[in-house]
Write a protein that holds these residues in place. Structure first.
Motif, PDB file in Angstrom:
ATOM      1  N   THR A 110       0.864  -1.187   0.000  1.00  0.00           N
ATOM      2  CA  THR A 110       0.000   0.000   0.000  1.00  0.00           C
ATOM      3  C   THR A 110       0.896   1.231   0.000  1.00  0.00           C
ATOM      4  O   THR A 110       1.784   1.360   0.844  1.00  0.00           O
ATOM      5  N   ASP A 112       1.168   5.598  -0.520  1.00  0.00           N
ATOM      6  CA  ASP A 112       0.559   6.929  -0.623  1.00  0.00           C
ATOM      7  C   ASP A 112       1.628   7.882  -1.147  1.00  0.00           C
ATOM      8  O   ASP A 112       2.661   8.082  -0.498  1.00  0.00           O
ATOM      9  N   LYS A 237      -2.064  -1.216  -3.774  1.00  0.00           N
ATOM     10  CA  LYS A 237      -3.011  -0.113  -3.628  1.00  0.00           C
ATOM     11  C   LYS A 237      -2.214   1.181  -3.582  1.00  0.00           C
ATOM     12  O   LYS A 237      -1.360   1.364  -2.715  1.00  0.00           O
ATOM     13  N   THR A 239      -2.454   5.460  -3.694  1.00  0.00           N
ATOM     14  CA  THR A 239      -3.231   6.696  -3.642  1.00  0.00           C
ATOM     15  C   THR A 239      -2.263   7.863  -3.737  1.00  0.00           C
ATOM     16  O   THR A 239      -1.055   7.716  -3.511  1.00  0.00           O
ATOM     17  N   ARG A 256      -9.866   2.089 -10.435  1.00  0.00           N
ATOM     18  CA  ARG A 256      -9.175   3.387 -10.391  1.00  0.00           C
ATOM     19  C   ARG A 256     -10.221   4.486 -10.294  1.00  0.00           C
ATOM     20  O   ARG A 256     -11.347   4.350 -10.796  1.00  0.00           O
ATOM     21  N   SER A 257      -9.838   5.567  -9.658  1.00  0.00           N
ATOM     22  CA  SER A 257     -10.687   6.754  -9.604  1.00  0.00           C
ATOM     23  C   SER A 257      -9.778   7.966  -9.519  1.00  0.00           C
ATOM     24  O   SER A 257      -8.754   7.942  -8.829  1.00  0.00           O
ATOM     25  N   GLN A 264      -6.966   7.131  -6.715  1.00  0.00           N
ATOM     26  CA  GLN A 264      -6.920   5.861  -6.002  1.00  0.00           C
ATOM     27  C   GLN A 264      -6.880   4.754  -7.047  1.00  0.00           C
ATOM     28  O   GLN A 264      -7.583   4.820  -8.054  1.00  0.00           O
ATOM     29  N   SER A 265      -6.068   3.723  -6.804  1.00  0.00           N
ATOM     30  CA  SER A 265      -5.940   2.641  -7.785  1.00  0.00           C
ATOM     31  C   SER A 265      -5.591   1.344  -7.070  1.00  0.00           C
ATOM     32  O   SER A 265      -4.869   1.343  -6.065  1.00  0.00           O
ATOM     33  N   ASN A 266      -6.114   0.225  -7.607  1.00  0.00           N
ATOM     34  CA  ASN A 266      -5.894  -1.100  -7.028  1.00  0.00           C
ATOM     35  C   ASN A 266      -5.521  -2.094  -8.121  1.00  0.00           C
ATOM     36  O   ASN A 266      -6.153  -2.121  -9.187  1.00  0.00           O
TER      37      ASN A 266
END
Length: 443
Positions: A110, A112, A237, A239, A256-257, A264-266
């Motif tokens: 994860t 950021d 993940k 962000t 994704r958004s 944000q993406s996974n």
């Protein structure tokens, strides 16, 4: 008498030169070819400025930290390898030291990314600071798959490795643990694979089965951030606060958004999706071929768009000269070749003005201002060429339409060919319709 005849023929020849439409077209074509020279120099200027941007980026990233690709963690186990050789008629056993590598069953990362723009002169470079949380679950070590026995392994010299592209990006001591036991890190460089990064020496017995490597790393970088899917199942993940990332590499995110606040993406990658296994003896494959992640770029690359715009310069010049020529024919005005040259230089100078303004204001606003300035200049000049204000207005409107047309093509990249083809077809049809009654044999 003969002298008067010669003068009369000379006057007729000069009058034909000044009024011949066919000759005028030849002269206009020659002027267009001449204008290709300063236009090529203008394109070279845009490319030179783009190279200067790349130099500024390299200078900034060289001091901050370059693009980062994270590979790991993976387990390195040194072991003794015995082989039999013959020397002087006798068989001898040679002991060599080799390394076996094992990848995790589950890799969960994860991240950021906090991105910001650094300035170098008039240029902007995107850099980021990231907080990386990672967890790697390892199952039992499958020594048998590499034909290694537990007795061969130097269990007290094992280590976990995490490769990063640029060690200068490590801002703080990593806080990583093995089964909740803190680990000490030190740098490493692998001369065979050219990987470099952090290693975490561990010591455990051969009976060790499942274990978990976890913790966090603070990592700085610029533009690109990638990881390699080492786990049988890899989940990532990411962000960040950058509104328009470009997802790149071998795998795209499942979710994704993006909005003005960030992204944000996974990702979820299985070991079936990658071209390597879980255990390796002595050497590692080229992991970089399977890397994936994202790129944080400036939202507008004014140089790329300026170069694309300059590629349409010959089209603008030809269409502008064609419009001016048809107006000259129908209004029976006389536009001198020198005046065509001045108009052509104004059309070429437009691109220098565009790149200069775009470095300060961005491409869209620079395009608007450069277009208004050029169209306005040519409108005022056309007023001196044509006696009727209506004709000047038509010429100004045609020029404006040309620049709007090119701007639409530049912005609509996916439909540029379609829009351009339709536009040129319409321009050709309009020219054929307008010029249908011209008697070219009398011109």
């Amino acid at each position: 008498m003969e002298t008067n005849t010669n003068l009369s023929l000379l006057d007729k020849f000069q009058d034909w030169i000044s009024r011949s439409t066919s000759l005028k077209l030849v002269i206009i074509g020659f002027i267009i070819l001449i204008l290709l020279i300063p236009q090529a120099l203008t394109t070279d200027l845009i490319i030179e400025r783009q190279i200067r941007l790349e130099e500024a980026e390299n200078e900034v990233t060289g001091k901050w930290s370059r693009s980062q690709t994270v590979i790991g963690p993976y387990l390195a186990l040194p072991y003794h390898y015995y082989r039999e050789v013959q020397s002087n008629g006798e068989n001898k056993i040679i002991k060599e030291l080799k390394t076996a590598y094992f990848l995790p069953d589950l890799l969960d990362i994860t991240g950021d990314l906090h991105a910001e723009s650094l300035h170098r002169g008039i240029f902007d470079v995107v850099v980021y600071q990231s907080d990386i949380q990672l967890k790697a679950d390892f199952g039992s070590i499958a020594l048998e798959k590499l034909d290694i026995t537990a007795e061969q392994v130097l269990w007290d010299q094992a280590s976990f490795l995490i490769s990063v592209s640029d060690l200068r990006g490590i801002g703080e001591n990593p806080e990583l643990t093995l089964n909740n036991t803190p680990l000490i890190s030190e740098p490493f460089t692998d001369s065979q694979t050219y990987l470099k990064g952090l290693q975490f020496p561990v010591s455990f017995d051969s009976a060790s089965k499942d274990f978990t490597f976890s913790g966090k790393i603070k990592l700085k970088g610029s533009k690109d951030f990638h990881i390699v899917p080492l786990g049988k199942t890899t989940e990532l993940k990411l962000t960040g606060n950058w509104p328009n990332p470009s997802f790149q590499g071998e795998f795209l995110p499942e979710e994704r958004s993006m909005d003005d606040e960030g992204f944000q993406s996974n990702w979820k990658i299985l070991h079936f999706n990658r071209p390597f296994g879980q255990e390796f003896n002595g050497t590692l494959p080229n992991f970089h071929d399977s890397a994936f992640g994202l790129s944080l770029k400036m939202p507008v690359d004014q140089y790329q768009q300026s170069i694309r715009t300059s590629k349409y310069s010959i089209l603008i010049i030809v269409l502008s000269f064609l419009a001016l020529f048809l107006m000259e024919i129908f209004t029976k005005s006389r536009v001198h070749p020198l005046q065509y040259i001045l108009i052509g230089f104004a059309l070429v100078l437009y691109y220098t003005l565009l790149i200069a303004l775009s470095e300060q204001l961005g491409f869209s606003l620079a395009y608007l201002m450069a277009s208004l300035a050029t169209v306005g200049l040519l409108a005022l000049y056309a007023k001196s060429l044509f006696s009727q204000l209506k004709i000047t207005g038509i010429f100004t409107g045609i020029l404006s339409l040309f620049y709007i047309f090119i701007f639409v093509i530049i912005k609509q990249q996916d439909y540029a060919l379609l829009i351009g083809s339709i536009g040129l077809f319409v321009a050709l049809a309009a020219t054929m319709f307008i010029s249908r009654k011209i008697d070219w044999y009398k011109s």
